[in-house]
Design a protein around this motif. Structure first.
Motif, mmCIF file in Angstrom:
data_model
loop_
_atom_site.group_PDB
_atom_site.id
_atom_site.type_symbol
_atom_site.label_atom_id
_atom_site.label_comp_id
_atom_site.label_asym_id
_atom_site.label_seq_id
_atom_site.Cartn_x
_atom_site.Cartn_y
_atom_site.Cartn_z
ATOM 1 N N SER A 34 79.636 48.077 42.161
ATOM 2 C CA SER A 34 79.146 49.417 42.473
ATOM 3 C C SER A 34 78.593 50.139 41.246
ATOM 4 O O SER A 34 77.895 51.132 41.366
ATOM 5 C CB SER A 34 80.242 50.258 43.123
ATOM 6 N N THR A 116 73.232 41.398 47.682
ATOM 7 C CA THR A 116 73.842 42.350 48.599
ATOM 8 C C THR A 116 74.243 41.602 49.862
ATOM 9 O O THR A 116 73.693 40.545 50.170
ATOM 10 C CB THR A 116 72.894 43.513 48.953
ATOM 11 N N TYR A 119 75.675 43.295 56.953
ATOM 12 C CA TYR A 119 76.676 43.427 58.011
ATOM 13 C C TYR A 119 76.011 44.002 59.251
ATOM 14 O O TYR A 119 75.034 44.750 59.160
ATOM 15 C CB TYR A 119 77.809 44.366 57.575
ATOM 16 N N THR A 129 73.641 47.198 54.531
ATOM 17 C CA THR A 129 73.992 46.315 53.413
ATOM 18 C C THR A 129 74.995 47.010 52.507
ATOM 19 O O THR A 129 75.010 48.237 52.403
ATOM 20 C CB THR A 129 72.760 45.915 52.584
ATOM 21 N N LYS A 130 75.804 46.208 51.835
ATOM 22 C CA LYS A 130 76.765 46.680 50.837
ATOM 23 C C LYS A 130 76.733 45.699 49.675
ATOM 24 O O LYS A 130 76.393 44.540 49.837
ATOM 25 C CB LYS A 130 78.192 46.715 51.410
ATOM 26 N N ASN A 131 77.134 46.171 48.507
ATOM 27 C CA ASN A 131 77.189 45.305 47.332
ATOM 28 C C ASN A 131 78.492 44.515 47.270
ATOM 29 O O ASN A 131 78.703 43.757 46.349
ATOM 30 C CB ASN A 131 77.046 46.131 46.051
ATOM 31 N N TYR A 135 83.671 43.669 53.602
ATOM 32 C CA TYR A 135 83.625 44.996 54.211
ATOM 33 C C TYR A 135 84.037 44.938 55.680
ATOM 34 O O TYR A 135 84.659 45.856 56.193
ATOM 35 C CB TYR A 135 82.197 45.547 54.079
ATOM 36 N N TYR A 139 86.685 47.865 57.769
ATOM 37 C CA TYR A 139 86.043 49.015 58.382
ATOM 38 C C TYR A 139 85.523 48.703 59.776
ATOM 39 O O TYR A 139 85.269 47.565 60.120
ATOM 40 C CB TYR A 139 84.890 49.505 57.494
ATOM 41 N N TYR A 150 79.857 39.730 59.436
ATOM 42 C CA TYR A 150 79.154 39.387 58.201
ATOM 43 C C TYR A 150 77.974 38.492 58.546
ATOM 44 O O TYR A 150 78.125 37.462 59.185
ATOM 45 C CB TYR A 150 80.108 38.672 57.245
#
Length: 163
Positions: A34, A116, A119, A129-131, A135, A139, A150
């Motif tokens: 992050s 990245t 999801y 997207t998340k780094n 995840y 969540y 994923y």
């Protein structure tokens, strides 16, 4: 770029601009996703027990040397001002003016480049997207409360020839 290279550049920068040597370690972290870099101070109660500069391995792998050094020097300014007992946080006026006088970028200047993770919601197909990976385990979708699935990785790199 390796840790020894970062330490060399940081030491030269600190001696030239603040007349202090680098006396803390620099670590390259594969887990840092992050942030691009950080000056970390560890306290035990009210007593400082250690400090270090940490750089993201993903950031180092996916950026040009001048960008990496700009972020490294930004973290060195945090370290130098802290060592000299002066205001060193990103929002402090003295920190910002020191960055400007040295021609170093402020926080959040660079966009994240690298791997990245994609999801999607298993019901409504909301995608993002998340780094970070994993995840989907923690969540749920804010629209329908279903679990995320994923979908894989996406790679954005300024160095396509490296991959």
């Amino acid at each position: 770029m390796k840790t020894v290279d970062l330490e060399y550049y940081a030491d030269q920068f600190l001696k030239r601009h603040f007349n202090i040597p680098l006396s803390i370690p620099i670590r390259i972290s594969g887990r840092m996703t992050s942030k691009l870099g950080a000056f970390k101070i560890q306290y035990q109660g009210r007593k400082m027990v250690s400090s270090e500069i940490v750089m993201s391995a993903n950031f180092i792998h996916n950026n040009h040397t001048d960008t990496i050094l700009d972020v490294l020097y930004h973290e060195c300014v945090h370290y130098a001002l802290f060592s000299l007992g002066r205001p060193f946080r990103d929002s402090d006026k003295e920190f910002i003016s020191t960055l400007k006088s040295l021609g170093i970028s402020e926080t959040k200047t660079y966009q994240y480049k690298g791997i990245t993770h994609l999801y999607a919601c298993s019901r409504c197909n909301y995608q993002f997207t998340k780094n970070m990976k994993g995840y989907e385990k923690r969540y749920r979708c804010r629209y329908c409360q279903k679990r995320f699935v994923y979908k894989g990785t996406i790679h954005s790199s300024p160095h396509p020839e490296y991959h």
